[in-house]
Design a protein around this motif. Structure first.
Motif, PDB file in Angstrom:
ATOM      1  N   HIS A  57     -21.264  13.424 -40.034  1.00 59.24           N
ATOM      2  CA  HIS A  57     -22.167  11.613 -40.642  1.00 59.24           C
ATOM      3  C   HIS A  57     -23.066  12.343 -40.923  1.00 59.24           C
ATOM      4  O   HIS A  57     -24.180  12.333 -40.143  1.00 59.24           O
ATOM      5  CB  HIS A  57     -21.710  10.701 -39.431  1.00 59.24           C
ATOM      6  CG  HIS A  57     -22.785   9.393 -39.436  1.00 59.24           C
ATOM      7  ND1 HIS A  57     -23.559   9.153 -40.917  1.00 59.24           N
ATOM      8  CD2 HIS A  57     -22.346   8.780 -39.313  1.00 59.24           C
ATOM      9  CE1 HIS A  57     -23.681   7.728 -41.016  1.00 59.24           C
ATOM     10  NE2 HIS A  57     -22.733   7.687 -40.142  1.00 59.24           N
TER      11      HIS A  57
ATOM     12  N   ARG B 156     -19.745  11.157 -34.440  1.00 60.94           N
ATOM     13  CA  ARG B 156     -19.602  11.903 -35.534  1.00 60.94           C
ATOM     14  C   ARG B 156     -21.365  11.895 -36.018  1.00 60.94           C
ATOM     15  O   ARG B 156     -21.413  12.720 -36.263  1.00 60.94           O
ATOM     16  CB  ARG B 156     -18.732  11.233 -36.704  1.00 60.94           C
ATOM     17  CG  ARG B 156     -19.335   9.627 -37.076  1.00 60.94           C
ATOM     18  CD  ARG B 156     -18.600   9.100 -38.249  1.00 60.94           C
ATOM     19  NE  ARG B 156     -18.837   7.697 -38.224  1.00 60.94           N
ATOM     20  CZ  ARG B 156     -18.238   6.678 -38.912  1.00 60.94           C
ATOM     21  NH1 ARG B 156     -16.753   7.207 -39.273  1.00 60.94           N
ATOM     22  NH2 ARG B 156     -18.459   5.600 -38.803  1.00 60.94           N
TER      23      ARG B 156
ATOM     24  N   GLN C  14     -17.155   5.169 -28.775  1.00 59.27           N
ATOM     25  CA  GLN C  14     -16.509   4.545 -30.113  1.00 59.27           C
ATOM     26  C   GLN C  14     -14.274   4.138 -30.075  1.00 59.27           C
ATOM     27  O   GLN C  14     -13.596   4.557 -29.926  1.00 59.27           O
ATOM     28  CB  GLN C  14     -15.708   6.101 -30.620  1.00 59.27           C
ATOM     29  CG  GLN C  14     -17.594   6.801 -31.217  1.00 59.27           C
ATOM     30  CD  GLN C  14     -18.421   6.322 -31.684  1.00 59.27           C
ATOM     31  OE1 GLN C  14     -17.808   6.306 -32.932  1.00 59.27           O
ATOM     32  NE2 GLN C  14     -19.290   5.859 -31.957  1.00 59.27           N
TER      33      GLN C  14
HETATM   34  C1  NCD Z   1     -22.829   5.288 -36.283  1.00 58.18           C
HETATM   35  C2  NCD Z   1     -21.676   5.350 -36.861  1.00 58.18           C
HETATM   36  O1  NCD Z   1     -21.652   4.592 -37.759  1.00 58.18           O
HETATM   37  O2  NCD Z   1     -20.955   6.273 -36.945  1.00 58.18           O
HETATM   38  N1  NCD Z   1     -23.151   4.441 -36.545  1.00 58.18           N
HETATM   39  C3  NCD Z   1     -24.406   4.797 -37.616  1.00 58.18           C
HETATM   40  O3  NCD Z   1     -24.191   4.733 -38.898  1.00 58.18           O
HETATM   41  N2  NCD Z   1     -24.990   4.029 -37.840  1.00 58.18           N
HETATM   42  C4  NCD Z   1     -22.402   4.770 -34.678  1.00 58.18           C
HETATM   43  C5  NCD Z   1     -21.673   4.443 -34.132  1.00 58.18           C
HETATM   44  O4  NCD Z   1     -20.984   3.528 -34.501  1.00 58.18           O
HETATM   45  O5  NCD Z   1     -21.538   4.549 -33.505  1.00 58.18           O
END
Ligand code: NCD
Length: 363
Positions: free
Chosen positions: A129, A162, A227
């Motif tokens: 990410h 991620r 998650q």
């Molecule tokens: C995160 C993701 O989507 O990985 N959120 C985000 O992008 N701010 C964290 C998560 O979903 O827990």
């Protein structure tokens, strides 16, 4: 053409330049309000999102560009069984840059092979990410003033998170960094991430099972959500979901200038009472996300020279060094769902084979 699939595709110097641009945009937004006039950003989100998608859209609108896209795979042709490759080949004819999120690991890599415009990975499964990491780095620069010599605690779902994987990759390049990994045994870092970001680089690292053990030594505490959507069994999720809950009492043992970060959304891993503590910076973190994404869009568009004219969709040419082989064993890999995708592996220096798309070790 340049994409952003993994944070390590940006050098430390490029990250510094993106941070400088984001700072300049925050100070003088008017200077940038027409910087992307006539350009279109597509946000293709095959998986739910609030901050990432909205901050990308807000970023493009703030640069004078326009946006289109979908926020849910059920409103796209993915629902009808269309491949990522075909969706991207089409969408990249309608937009100048694409930000995408997908539940399968390696989907943005597949997209980049079929795209006429830059692809930005807004999260692929439990893999990477990079734009959350850029957001995190801008936050750390503002809150701590530096990246060097920080002791960073990462707490919660280190297996599927991620944001944790990309942040570890990014921070492992700065001198004097130490990591404290706080997770249940079942949610420890994937071995590949641990090897690449910690062991190979000789970074001091401690593993803890409780927040209390780690709290006093941290400069940054990075909390994460368990998650749920990536668990193979709901029972296992229920057992692990309340592993860590940060409360004002637990924070008492922390340094006065420690910061608490969280990519959000939080479920219950941070008690809302912590929000009043000046060390809690997760909402400031979300704010910074818009500006670093503006900087990134500007950079990628400036470097892209996006293809014009009527397109043909040819099959992509893969690097010749890739090896054919059996199928990837990772159930979250894009190769498990994408029709017509040829399985390929890379061979590491240590002689191991990894899936080209999701990097899982091959048996
Ligand atoms: C995160 C993701 O989507 O990985 N959120 C985000 O992008 N701010 C964290 C998560 O979903 O827990």
């Amino acid at each position: 053409m340049r994409h952003l699939l993994n944070i390590l595709e940006l050098s430390v110097e490029e990250i510094d330049r993106l941070i400088a641009t984001a700072d300049d945009i925050m100070e003088t937004p008017a200077k940038y309000e027409n910087a992307c006039a006539g350009k279109i950003l597509a946000t293709l989100f095959f998986e739910p999102s609030t901050r990432t998608r909205l901050s990308f859209e807000s970023a493009m609108l703030g640069l004078g560009g326009r946006v289109l896209g979908f926020s849910d795979s059920s409103s796209s042709s993915a629902k009808k069984g269309e491949s990522v490759a075909d969706t991207i080949a089409v969408a990249s004819a309608y937009a100048d840059i694409i930000a995408m999120r997908h539940p399968k690991e390696g989907a943005p890599l597949v997209a980049s092979l079929h795209s006429r415009v830059p692809i930005i990975n807004g999260g692929d499964g439990g893999h990477w990410h990079p734009t959350q990491t850029l957001t995190d780095l801008l936050t750390i620069r503002h809150e701590k003033g530096r990246f060097d010599g920080l002791t960073v605690g990462l707490c919660g779902d280190l297996k599927f998170g991620r944001t944790v994987h990309s942040l570890l990759e990014a921070l492992s390049r700065y001198p004097g960094v130490r990591f404290v990994l706080i997770s249940p045994r079942e949610l420890e870092l994937p071995p590949v991430v641990r090897e690449e970001c910690i062991d190979k680089r000789g970074i001091p690292c401690k593993t803890c099972r409780s927040l209390e053990e780690a709290m006093g030594e941290l400069d940054i505490l990075y909390m994460t959500r368990i998650q749920r959507e990536r668990f193979a069994s709901e029972e296992e999720y229920q057992r692990l979901k309340d592993s860590y809950i940060l409360t004002p009492e637990k924070l008492q043992a922390a340094k006065a200038d420690m910061i608490v970060m969280h990519p959000l959304p939080r479920v219950n891993e941070i008690d809302v009472q912590v929000d009043d503590d000046p060390r809690a910076c997760y909402f400031r973190q979300a704010y910074y996300g818009r500006y670093i994404r503006m900087a990134l869009i500007l950079m990628l568009l400036a470097e892209s020279g996006a293809g014009k004219g009527v397109p043909d969709k040819a099959r992509p040419r893969l690097p010749e060094s890739l090896l054919p082989g059996g199928s990837c064993q990772n159930p979250h890999c894009i190769t498990t769902t994408e029709q017509g995708l040829e399985q390929r592996f890379t061979r590491t220096e240590a002689g191991e084979y990894r899936c080209f798309y999701c990097e899982h070790k091959a048996e």
